[in-house]
Design a protein around this motif. Structure first.
Motif, PDB file in Angstrom:
ATOM      1  N   ILE A   1       0.829  -1.214   0.000  1.00  0.00           N
ATOM      2  CA  ILE A   1       0.000   0.000   0.000  1.00  0.00           C
ATOM      3  C   ILE A   1       0.863   1.264   0.000  1.00  0.00           C
ATOM      4  CG2 ILE A   1      -1.972  -1.129   1.087  1.00  0.00           C
ATOM      5  CD1 ILE A   1      -1.091   0.115   3.746  1.00  0.00           C
ATOM      6  N   HIS A   2       2.125   1.091  -0.335  1.00  0.00           N
ATOM      7  CA  HIS A   2       3.059   2.208  -0.406  1.00  0.00           C
ATOM      8  C   HIS A   2       2.999   2.853  -1.784  1.00  0.00           C
ATOM      9  CE1 HIS A   2       7.567   3.484  -0.809  1.00  0.00           C
ATOM     10  NE2 HIS A   2       6.784   4.536  -0.603  1.00  0.00           N
ATOM     11  N   THR A   3       2.665   4.128  -1.836  1.00  0.00           N
ATOM     12  CA  THR A   3       2.707   4.922  -3.060  1.00  0.00           C
ATOM     13  C   THR A   3       3.945   5.799  -3.021  1.00  0.00           C
ATOM     14  OG1 THR A   3       0.305   4.958  -3.389  1.00  0.00           O
ATOM     15  CG2 THR A   3       1.578   6.764  -4.369  1.00  0.00           C
ATOM     16  N   LYS A   4       4.814   5.657  -4.016  1.00  0.00           N
ATOM     17  CA  LYS A   4       6.075   6.390  -4.028  1.00  0.00           C
ATOM     18  C   LYS A   4       5.858   7.779  -4.637  1.00  0.00           C
ATOM     19  CE  LYS A   4       9.595   4.970  -6.537  1.00  0.00           C
ATOM     20  NZ  LYS A   4      10.792   4.242  -7.014  1.00  0.00           N
ATOM     21  N   GLY A   5       5.737   8.754  -3.768  1.00  0.00           N
ATOM     22  CA  GLY A   5       5.504  10.113  -4.221  1.00  0.00           C
ATOM     23  C   GLY A   5       5.617  11.102  -3.080  1.00  0.00           C
ATOM     24  N   TYR A   6       5.541  12.376  -3.410  1.00  0.00           N
ATOM     25  CA  TYR A   6       5.626  13.451  -2.425  1.00  0.00           C
ATOM     26  C   TYR A   6       4.354  14.285  -2.469  1.00  0.00           C
ATOM     27  CZ  TYR A   6      10.571  12.321  -2.066  1.00  0.00           C
ATOM     28  OH  TYR A   6      11.763  11.670  -1.863  1.00  0.00           O
ATOM     29  N   VAL A   7       3.767  14.509  -1.312  1.00  0.00           N
ATOM     30  CA  VAL A   7       2.559  15.326  -1.231  1.00  0.00           C
ATOM     31  C   VAL A   7       2.932  16.791  -1.428  1.00  0.00           C
ATOM     32  CG1 VAL A   7       0.645  16.067   0.235  1.00  0.00           C
ATOM     33  CG2 VAL A   7       1.414  13.680   0.285  1.00  0.00           C
ATOM     34  N   THR A   8       2.269  17.443  -2.375  1.00  0.00           N
ATOM     35  CA  THR A   8       2.552  18.848  -2.668  1.00  0.00           C
ATOM     36  C   THR A   8       1.455  19.779  -2.178  1.00  0.00           C
ATOM     37  OG1 THR A   8       1.575  18.619  -4.878  1.00  0.00           O
ATOM     38  CG2 THR A   8       3.958  18.252  -4.672  1.00  0.00           C
ATOM     39  N   LYS A   9       0.236  19.245  -2.039  1.00  0.00           N
ATOM     40  CA  LYS A   9      -0.868  20.088  -1.597  1.00  0.00           C
ATOM     41  C   LYS A   9      -1.960  19.243  -0.967  1.00  0.00           C
ATOM     42  CE  LYS A   9      -3.788  23.914  -3.220  1.00  0.00           C
ATOM     43  NZ  LYS A   9      -4.198  24.742  -4.393  1.00  0.00           N
ATOM     44  N   ILE A  10      -2.588  19.787   0.079  1.00  0.00           N
ATOM     45  CA  ILE A  10      -3.690  19.107   0.764  1.00  0.00           C
ATOM     46  C   ILE A  10      -4.881  20.060   0.813  1.00  0.00           C
ATOM     47  CG2 ILE A  10      -4.474  18.086   2.937  1.00  0.00           C
ATOM     48  CD1 ILE A  10      -1.547  17.364   3.494  1.00  0.00           C
ATOM     49  N   GLU A  11      -6.058  19.565   0.395  1.00  0.00           N
ATOM     50  CA  GLU A  11      -7.259  20.390   0.372  1.00  0.00           C
ATOM     51  C   GLU A  11      -8.399  19.660   1.089  1.00  0.00           C
ATOM     52  OE1 GLU A  11      -8.316  21.815  -3.529  1.00  0.00           O
ATOM     53  OE2 GLU A  11      -6.215  21.914  -4.165  1.00  0.00           O
ATOM     54  N   PRO A  12      -8.593  19.938   2.385  1.00  0.00           N
ATOM     55  CA  PRO A  12      -9.719  19.323   3.098  1.00  0.00           C
ATOM     56  C   PRO A  12     -11.044  19.949   2.660  1.00  0.00           C
ATOM     57  CG  PRO A  12      -8.017  20.171   4.600  1.00  0.00           C
ATOM     58  CD  PRO A  12      -7.763  20.768   3.258  1.00  0.00           C
TER      59      PRO A  12
ATOM     60  N   GLY B   1       7.296  21.971   6.105  1.00  0.00           N
ATOM     61  CA  GLY B   1       7.696  23.113   5.297  1.00  0.00           C
ATOM     62  C   GLY B   1       6.542  23.867   4.671  1.00  0.00           C
ATOM     63  N   LYS B   2       6.726  24.236   3.416  1.00  0.00           N
ATOM     64  CA  LYS B   2       5.775  25.072   2.698  1.00  0.00           C
ATOM     65  C   LYS B   2       4.422  24.383   2.544  1.00  0.00           C
ATOM     66  CE  LYS B   2       5.387  27.719  -1.611  1.00  0.00           C
ATOM     67  NZ  LYS B   2       6.041  28.035  -2.907  1.00  0.00           N
ATOM     68  N   MET B   3       4.420  23.064   2.376  1.00  0.00           N
ATOM     69  CA  MET B   3       3.165  22.337   2.188  1.00  0.00           C
ATOM     70  C   MET B   3       2.251  22.496   3.402  1.00  0.00           C
ATOM     71  SD  MET B   3       1.515  19.235   3.045  1.00  0.00           S
ATOM     72  CE  MET B   3       2.783  18.032   3.425  1.00  0.00           C
ATOM     73  N   ILE B   4       2.806  22.324   4.608  1.00  0.00           N
ATOM     74  CA  ILE B   4       2.010  22.464   5.829  1.00  0.00           C
ATOM     75  C   ILE B   4       1.644  23.921   6.066  1.00  0.00           C
ATOM     76  CG2 ILE B   4       2.115  22.299   8.352  1.00  0.00           C
ATOM     77  CD1 ILE B   4       1.514  19.676   7.054  1.00  0.00           C
ATOM     78  N   GLN B   5       2.555  24.840   5.791  1.00  0.00           N
ATOM     79  CA  GLN B   5       2.259  26.259   5.986  1.00  0.00           C
ATOM     80  C   GLN B   5       1.126  26.707   5.078  1.00  0.00           C
ATOM     81  OE1 GLN B   5       4.072  27.793   8.613  1.00  0.00           O
ATOM     82  NE2 GLN B   5       2.189  28.988   8.370  1.00  0.00           N
ATOM     83  N   ASN B   6       1.136  26.238   3.831  1.00  0.00           N
ATOM     84  CA  ASN B   6       0.037  26.565   2.912  1.00  0.00           C
ATOM     85  C   ASN B   6      -1.282  25.959   3.391  1.00  0.00           C
ATOM     86  OD1 ASN B   6       1.733  28.009   1.230  1.00  0.00           O
ATOM     87  ND2 ASN B   6       2.090  26.295  -0.182  1.00  0.00           N
TER      88      ASN B   6
END
Length: 452
Positions: free
Chosen positions: A118-129, A383-388
């Motif tokens: 269940i591992h997806t190899k990638g980096y989260v760039t943005k989260i929109e709840p 970093g920037k992802m969480i701050q955004n």
């Protein structure tokens, strides 16, 4: 509902590395660590005794192998050595697991629960709840594509921030390998870490290690041992000056068994067992922390209770400990900090291959490489992802004092966003960032669904 998920396929782990725990393994291997600081009860599996049971599985397997060897009439002189090796899987103090054994157990846990599937190899760039789901934008490592995932809930388990780099280090130093942080994780080959490879390139170097904690001590002892072994194995007649390993720390070398008191590591399951057995249950430190409503005061408690830059007694005064290596002159210790650095040609005439470090104590030392054991930045992880994420979502509350998430007792930041690790420390306390904290966080988050 009565459970968190119906099957493992309902979960997706997004991580940019080739394998799960690759960052952990790289960082710990690069430090020269032999045994973990935490004891055998702290690991990734559900059962508290899983790591001890894993030891017993190995013992049973080896015993069967020895029985078969005996039936074949072969020499059993190696049996005693096998028992000694098994006993070395845990340290004599606090039953701390050996790093390679701990990592093998981690691999076993990943395989047992099919987590690699269940591992997806990638980096989260943005989260929109949103009200009914969370949109997670992922940059895929292999394809470079941007893919959107939609989840009912997410857990932000981001670890620490970036490694802390002193201001006197510049980009040239880092790009050319003159200075390296031991906790850096940039997907490079492990053999680029000084002292990690099997060749003897580091044996001809003068090396400075910056830091006064257990990471610095592990690395200094590893390099000193390699230096000593190399010197004893030389059979030529040429004179060879022993290379210098320098340890530079701002403060005296300080002993502490754990980086936080064990009272901060007890989870609710252990607390219940304690109470049922006639004990006190949840330690007083945790009880008082949970009753504290002032986030500024909680942050101050975390600062007081988590003591960075310390050494375990085993590393400092144990067999072949740092104290004795310093006394024997195998490691040069300087209580100081670097005030100025100058790059100079090395003894072979190459430009910028050495550095002169001018220390606050008045000394100057000339070295080939500098290894940083200066921990992580104190900034908010992600970093920037969480701050955004914070800036774009007013419902995600943070402390005015430190900027960290304000969460529920179940680590819920919003209806569909949970946190773990450093992001959860205002709720969990000083142990949030370590392995015990991961177990505390998992327990809390699962309870949010079980009781829903």
């Amino acid at each position: 509902g009565s459970g968190v998920v119906t099957s493992v396929e309902d979960i997706c782990i997004i991580d940019g590395h080739d394998e799960l725990l690759q960052s952990w393994k790289r960082r710990t291997r690069g430090t020269g660590m032999e045994y973990l600081r935490s004891s055998a009860g702290y690991h990734l599996d559900l059962n508290e005794n899983s790591l001890r049971s894993f030891d017993q599985q190995i013992t049973a397997s080896e015993d069967n192998s020895n029985i078969n060897t005996k039936k074949r009439g072969k020499n059993l002189r190696g049996v005693h050595k096998d028992k000694q090796r098994r006993s070395s899987l845990f340290s004599n103090d606090y039953e701390r697991p050996r790093l390679d054994f701990f990592n093998n157990h981690c691999d076993e846990v990943i395989a047992k629960y099919n987590l690699d599937q269940i591992h997806t190899k990638g980096y989260v760039t943005k989260i929109e709840p949103s009200d009914d789901h969370v949109k997670v934008q992922v940059s895929m490592v292999d394809s470079g594509e941007m893919v959107d995932y939609h989840a009912k809930q997410i857990v932000l388990a981001l670890g620490n921030a970036e490694p802390s780099i002193p201001t006197w280090v510049d980009e040239y130093d880092l790009q050319n390998g003159l200075v390296k942080h031991l906790l850096e994780d940039n997907n490079i080959d492990d053999n680029t870490v000084v002292g990690q490879s099997d060749d003897d390139s580091c044996n001809d170097m003068n090396i400075a290690i910056i830091g006064g904690g257990i990471t610095a001590a592990h690395k200094a002892l590893q390099l000193a041992h390699k230096t000593k072994s190399s010197s004893s194995n030389r059979h030529d007649d040429t004179e060879s000056k022993s290379p210098a390993i320098h340890l530079i720390s701002r403060h005296p070398l300080r002993e502490q068994q754990f980086d936080t008191h064990q009272d901060w590591m007890m989870d609710q399951a252990a607390s219940k067992r304690s109470k049922d057995g006639g004990g006190y249950g949840l330690p007083k430190k945790q009880v008082l922390y949970q009753k504290c409503d002032c986030l500024k005061e909680r942050r101050q408690i975390i600062a007081e209770e988590r003591i960075p830059g310390t050494l375990t007694p085993a590393v400092y005064r144990g067999d072949h400990g740092l104290k004795y290596a310093i006394q024997k002159g195998e490691i040069g210790w300087h209580q100081a900090y670097v005030v100025e650095k100058e790059r100079v040609p090395n003894r072979n005439g190459k430009e910028d291959d050495q550095m002169i470090l001018k220390l606050s104590c008045g000394e100057s030392i000339q070295v080939d490489r500098v290894l940083l054991a200066t921990g992580f930045d104190k900034t908010l992880p992600g970093g920037k992802m969480i701050q955004n994420l914070i800036n774009d979502n007013r419902r995600l509350n943070v402390s005015d004092y430190c900027g960290y998430p304000i969460v529920s007792e179940h680590l819920r930041w919003s209806d569909r966003v949970f946190v773990a690790g450093a992001l959860a420390e205002l709720e969990l306390g000083p142990s949030a960032r370590n392995i015990a904290g991961a177990r505390l966080a998992a327990e809390r988050i699962v309870q949010a669904f079980v009781r829903a």
